[in-house]
Design a protein around this motif. Sequence first.
Motif, PDB file in Angstrom:
ATOM      1  N   LYS A  60       0.673  -0.992  -0.614  1.00 40.83           N
ATOM      2  CA  LYS A  60       0.513   0.504   0.195  1.00 40.83           C
ATOM      3  C   LYS A  60       0.797   1.213   0.034  1.00 40.83           C
ATOM      4  CE  LYS A  60      -4.307  -1.695   2.239  1.00 40.83           C
ATOM      5  NZ  LYS A  60      -4.958  -1.545   3.493  1.00 40.83           N
ATOM      6  N   ARG A  61       2.598   0.717   0.617  1.00 37.73           N
ATOM      7  CA  ARG A  61       3.253   2.112   0.247  1.00 37.73           C
ATOM      8  C   ARG A  61       3.424   2.211  -1.492  1.00 37.73           C
ATOM      9  NH1 ARG A  61       7.688   0.410   4.117  1.00 37.73           N
ATOM     10  NH2 ARG A  61       8.753   1.552   2.945  1.00 37.73           N
ATOM     11  N   LEU A  62       3.319   1.375  -2.271  1.00 33.49           N
ATOM     12  CA  LEU A  62       3.725   1.813  -3.681  1.00 33.49           C
ATOM     13  C   LEU A  62       2.378   1.829  -4.579  1.00 33.49           C
ATOM     14  CD1 LEU A  62       6.350  -0.333  -2.571  1.00 33.49           C
ATOM     15  CD2 LEU A  62       6.170  -0.940  -3.877  1.00 33.49           C
ATOM     16  N   VAL A  63       1.054   1.091  -4.087  1.00 29.86           N
ATOM     17  CA  VAL A  63       0.113   1.173  -5.498  1.00 29.86           C
ATOM     18  C   VAL A  63      -1.259   1.765  -4.984  1.00 29.86           C
ATOM     19  CG1 VAL A  63       1.396   0.004  -6.719  1.00 29.86           C
ATOM     20  CG2 VAL A  63       0.287  -1.588  -5.118  1.00 29.86           C
ATOM     21  N   GLU A  64      -1.927   2.222  -5.285  1.00 28.12           N
ATOM     22  CA  GLU A  64      -2.818   1.945  -5.378  1.00 28.12           C
ATOM     23  C   GLU A  64      -3.821   0.825  -4.731  1.00 28.12           C
ATOM     24  OE1 GLU A  64      -5.348   3.952  -8.606  1.00 28.12           O
ATOM     25  OE2 GLU A  64      -3.937   6.511  -8.180  1.00 28.12           O
ATOM     26  N   TRP A  65      -4.451   0.787  -4.248  1.00 27.19           N
ATOM     27  CA  TRP A  65      -5.057  -0.729  -3.255  1.00 27.19           C
ATOM     28  C   TRP A  65      -6.579  -0.895  -3.631  1.00 27.19           C
ATOM     29  CZ3 TRP A  65      -1.946  -4.901  -3.527  1.00 27.19           C
ATOM     30  CH2 TRP A  65      -2.550  -5.351  -2.590  1.00 27.19           C
ATOM     31  N   PRO A  66      -6.465  -1.063  -5.199  1.00 30.22           N
ATOM     32  CA  PRO A  66      -9.039  -2.092  -4.951  1.00 30.22           C
ATOM     33  C   PRO A  66      -9.322  -2.540  -4.167  1.00 30.22           C
ATOM     34  CG  PRO A  66      -7.461  -1.890  -6.940  1.00 30.22           C
ATOM     35  CD  PRO A  66      -6.397  -1.769  -6.142  1.00 30.22           C
ATOM     36  N   ALA A  67     -10.647  -2.791  -3.988  1.00 28.64           N
ATOM     37  CA  ALA A  67     -10.743  -3.365  -3.285  1.00 28.64           C
ATOM     38  C   ALA A  67     -10.437  -4.991  -3.404  1.00 28.64           C
ATOM     39  CB  ALA A  67     -12.354  -3.686  -3.010  1.00 28.64           C
ATOM     40  N   LEU A  68     -10.148  -4.917  -5.449  1.00 30.69           N
ATOM     41  CA  LEU A  68     -10.060  -6.918  -5.523  1.00 30.69           C
ATOM     42  C   LEU A  68      -8.608  -7.132  -5.413  1.00 30.69           C
ATOM     43  CD1 LEU A  68     -11.332  -8.900  -7.780  1.00 30.69           C
ATOM     44  CD2 LEU A  68     -10.397  -7.656  -9.413  1.00 30.69           C
ATOM     45  N   ALA A  69      -7.654  -6.087  -5.555  1.00 32.47           N
ATOM     46  CA  ALA A  69      -6.090  -5.869  -5.024  1.00 32.47           C
ATOM     47  C   ALA A  69      -6.549  -6.639  -3.571  1.00 32.47           C
ATOM     48  CB  ALA A  69      -5.620  -5.057  -4.878  1.00 32.47           C
ATOM     49  N   ASP A  70      -6.438  -6.074  -2.298  1.00 36.82           N
ATOM     50  CA  ASP A  70      -7.557  -6.823  -1.752  1.00 36.82           C
ATOM     51  C   ASP A  70      -7.635  -8.748  -1.273  1.00 36.82           C
ATOM     52  OD1 ASP A  70      -6.213  -5.732   1.287  1.00 36.82           O
ATOM     53  OD2 ASP A  70      -8.209  -6.425   1.686  1.00 36.82           O
ATOM     54  N   ALA A  71      -8.828  -8.363  -1.790  1.00 35.10           N
ATOM     55  CA  ALA A  71      -9.607  -9.704  -2.115  1.00 35.10           C
ATOM     56  C   ALA A  71      -8.320 -11.059  -2.751  1.00 35.10           C
ATOM     57  CB  ALA A  71     -10.512 -10.067  -2.737  1.00 35.10           C
ATOM     58  N   LEU A  72      -7.632 -10.661  -3.545  1.00 32.69           N
ATOM     59  CA  LEU A  72      -6.017 -11.210  -4.184  1.00 32.69           C
ATOM     60  C   LEU A  72      -5.188 -11.821  -3.222  1.00 32.69           C
ATOM     61  CD1 LEU A  72      -6.559  -9.744  -8.208  1.00 32.69           C
ATOM     62  CD2 LEU A  72      -7.149 -12.406  -6.913  1.00 32.69           C
ATOM     63  N   ALA A  73      -4.653 -10.804  -2.753  1.00 32.73           N
ATOM     64  CA  ALA A  73      -3.898 -10.407  -1.847  1.00 32.73           C
ATOM     65  C   ALA A  73      -3.938 -12.044  -0.596  1.00 32.73           C
ATOM     66  CB  ALA A  73      -2.893  -9.175  -1.550  1.00 32.73           C
ATOM     67  N   SER A  74      -5.332 -11.151   0.424  1.00 36.93           N
ATOM     68  CA  SER A  74      -5.280 -12.131   1.655  1.00 36.93           C
ATOM     69  C   SER A  74      -5.017 -13.006   0.980  1.00 36.93           C
ATOM     70  CB  SER A  74      -6.776 -11.393   1.499  1.00 36.93           C
ATOM     71  OG  SER A  74      -6.856  -9.899   1.680  1.00 36.93           O
ATOM     72  N   ALA A  75      -5.890 -14.059  -0.454  1.00 41.47           N
ATOM     73  CA  ALA A  75      -6.129 -15.287  -0.415  1.00 41.47           C
ATOM     74  C   ALA A  75      -4.672 -16.109  -0.529  1.00 41.47           C
ATOM     75  CB  ALA A  75      -7.464 -15.294  -1.848  1.00 41.47           C
ATOM     76  N   PHE A  76      -4.054 -15.246  -1.964  1.00 44.62           N
ATOM     77  CA  PHE A  76      -2.808 -15.551  -2.186  1.00 44.62           C
ATOM     78  C   PHE A  76      -1.276 -15.237  -1.716  1.00 44.62           C
ATOM     79  CE2 PHE A  76      -6.228 -16.155  -5.339  1.00 44.62           C
ATOM     80  CZ  PHE A  76      -6.280 -17.369  -5.518  1.00 44.62           C
ATOM     81  N   TRP A  77      -1.563 -14.582  -1.119  1.00 52.28           N
ATOM     82  CA  TRP A  77       0.403 -14.069  -0.593  1.00 52.28           C
ATOM     83  C   TRP A  77       0.501 -14.271   0.732  1.00 52.28           C
ATOM     84  CZ3 TRP A  77       0.886  -7.763  -1.631  1.00 52.28           C
ATOM     85  CH2 TRP A  77       1.145  -7.796  -3.195  1.00 52.28           C
ATOM     86  N   PRO A  78       2.014 -15.061   1.786  1.00 51.22           N
ATOM     87  CA  PRO A  78       2.954 -15.322   0.341  1.00 51.22           C
ATOM     88  C   PRO A  78       2.661 -15.257  -0.901  1.00 51.22           C
ATOM     89  CG  PRO A  78       3.315 -15.380   2.569  1.00 51.22           C
ATOM     90  CD  PRO A  78       2.398 -14.602   2.777  1.00 51.22           C
ATOM     91  N   GLY A  79       3.165 -15.749  -1.735  1.00 54.03           N
ATOM     92  CA  GLY A  79       3.010 -16.569  -3.128  1.00 54.03           C
ATOM     93  C   GLY A  79       2.992 -16.642  -4.311  1.00 54.03           C
ATOM     94  N   PRO A  80       2.750 -17.056  -5.308  1.00 57.93           N
ATOM     95  CA  PRO A  80       3.344 -16.790  -6.339  1.00 57.93           C
ATOM     96  C   PRO A  80       2.190 -15.661  -7.513  1.00 57.93           C
ATOM     97  CG  PRO A  80       2.300 -18.899  -6.597  1.00 57.93           C
ATOM     98  CD  PRO A  80       2.390 -18.867  -4.914  1.00 57.93           C
ATOM     99  N   LEU A  81       2.279 -15.138  -7.084  1.00 57.01           N
ATOM    100  CA  LEU A  81       0.816 -13.887  -7.462  1.00 57.01           C
ATOM    101  C   LEU A  81       1.816 -12.320  -7.753  1.00 57.01           C
ATOM    102  CD1 LEU A  81      -1.709 -13.478  -9.090  1.00 57.01           C
ATOM    103  CD2 LEU A  81      -2.198 -12.990  -6.529  1.00 57.01           C
ATOM    104  N   THR A  82       1.812 -11.941  -8.591  1.00 58.75           N
ATOM    105  CA  THR A  82       2.037 -10.779  -9.119  1.00 58.75           C
ATOM    106  C   THR A  82       0.987  -9.939  -9.381  1.00 58.75           C
ATOM    107  OG1 THR A  82       4.005 -11.491  -9.408  1.00 58.75           O
ATOM    108  CG2 THR A  82       3.406  -9.237  -9.971  1.00 58.75           C
ATOM    109  N   LEU A  83       0.694  -8.310  -8.457  1.00 61.27           N
ATOM    110  CA  LEU A  83      -0.422  -7.932  -9.367  1.00 61.27           C
ATOM    111  C   LEU A  83       0.284  -6.434  -9.709  1.00 61.27           C
ATOM    112  CD1 LEU A  83      -2.321  -8.119  -5.946  1.00 61.27           C
ATOM    113  CD2 LEU A  83      -2.848  -9.384  -8.075  1.00 61.27           C
ATOM    114  N   VAL A  84      -0.430  -5.846 -10.841  1.00 60.09           N
ATOM    115  CA  VAL A  84       0.226  -4.787 -11.315  1.00 60.09           C
ATOM    116  C   VAL A  84      -1.250  -3.800 -11.244  1.00 60.09           C
ATOM    117  CG1 VAL A  84       1.148  -3.441 -13.381  1.00 60.09           C
ATOM    118  CG2 VAL A  84       1.404  -6.233 -13.506  1.00 60.09           C
ATOM    119  N   LEU A  85      -0.420  -2.647 -11.063  1.00 58.56           N
ATOM    120  CA  LEU A  85      -1.885  -2.029 -10.033  1.00 58.56           C
ATOM    121  C   LEU A  85      -0.582  -0.465 -10.268  1.00 58.56           C
ATOM    122  CD1 LEU A  85      -2.373  -3.838  -6.851  1.00 58.56           C
ATOM    123  CD2 LEU A  85      -3.824  -2.943  -8.679  1.00 58.56           C
TER     124      LEU A  85
END
Length: 316
Positions: free
Chosen positions: A73-98
């Motif tokens: 959240k210090r780097l990028v805008e953080w929409p609800a979908l980012a939160d849902a994906l990161a909560s489900a899969f981080w830490p892990g092999p998923l990169t999000l472009v924001l």
Amino acid sequence: MTAPVLPADSPEAIARAAALLREGGLVAMPTETVYGLAADAGNAAAVARLYAAKGRPRFNPLIAHVSGIAMAKRLVEWPALADALASAFWPGPLTLVLPKLADAPVCDLANAGLDSVAIRAPGHAAAQALLTAFGGPLVAPSANPSGGVSPTTAAHVSDGLGEMLDLILDGGPCTVGVESTVIALLDGRATLLRPGGLERDRIEAITGPLAIAGHSDAPASPGMLASHYAPGAAMRLNATVAQAGELLLGFGPIAGDLNLSPTGDLAEAAARLFAALREMDAAGPKLIAVAPIPDEGLGEAINDRLQRAAAPREMP
Ligand code: AMP
Ligand code: MG
């Protein structure tokens, strides 16, 4: 002189690595996908050294690795979908472009001057320890010369880039073995930029059907060069038998000279893929033939890497 190799589970090694990174150094770190070549994302001189070490085309933006959602959240805008994906899969092999925040500690060189940044929280204890010790984002493309086979052991890193680095952290073989899945969350849409170590159907369970960026979609996914991951030998895909001068990389019942997974397990095949390509290449065959891999689950990422390893070479 080749870089020292230290055990990644040693707190002293992590402290040393963090200190080197603060001085603008280059450190190879283990992640669950492949070994990354880490540099301070906010230090343009360090990032320039990183591109030079890899011989990487400058227009390829890098992934900024973070310890988790708070750092993201210090780097990028953080929409609800980012939160849902990161909560489900981080830490892990998923990169999000924001969309990149104006005051993000990521230099323009690191994200190739785009107004977006790719971010990921790696799921390897040593990478997490290093990010926490460093206290900020680290860019970390695969720790190999650009265009070649990605490294999944510390020895692979040392072979390819040993002379260019300040330190290599040895965390053992990578458990996932292929790079992260990259999803863009821009303009309110979720787009698959690169298949990878997180299966598409697990992501789509949260996002719904993903838009797919074509390989020709250079500006959207500048790292998707047609030729990449290439061993020295030429490659032939979907082969069932080896011809004269060829070695066959098998899968499942097609035994081959080396088999990615005799039981047909795609996770095992992904974890072994790059090491197997290196091992076969070292025998110096004219051509490496590869058995068909089902294009489902992790097979999508494996086939993506194989197709680009087999593509006509356009080395940078
Ligand atoms: P790697 O070389 O494995 O670190 O891969 C980085 C991947 O992320 C490449 O496919 C890049 O094109 C992609 N990527 C990184 N930053 C961005 C960005 N801002 N927009 C789109 N794709 C990106
Ligand atoms: Mg790479």
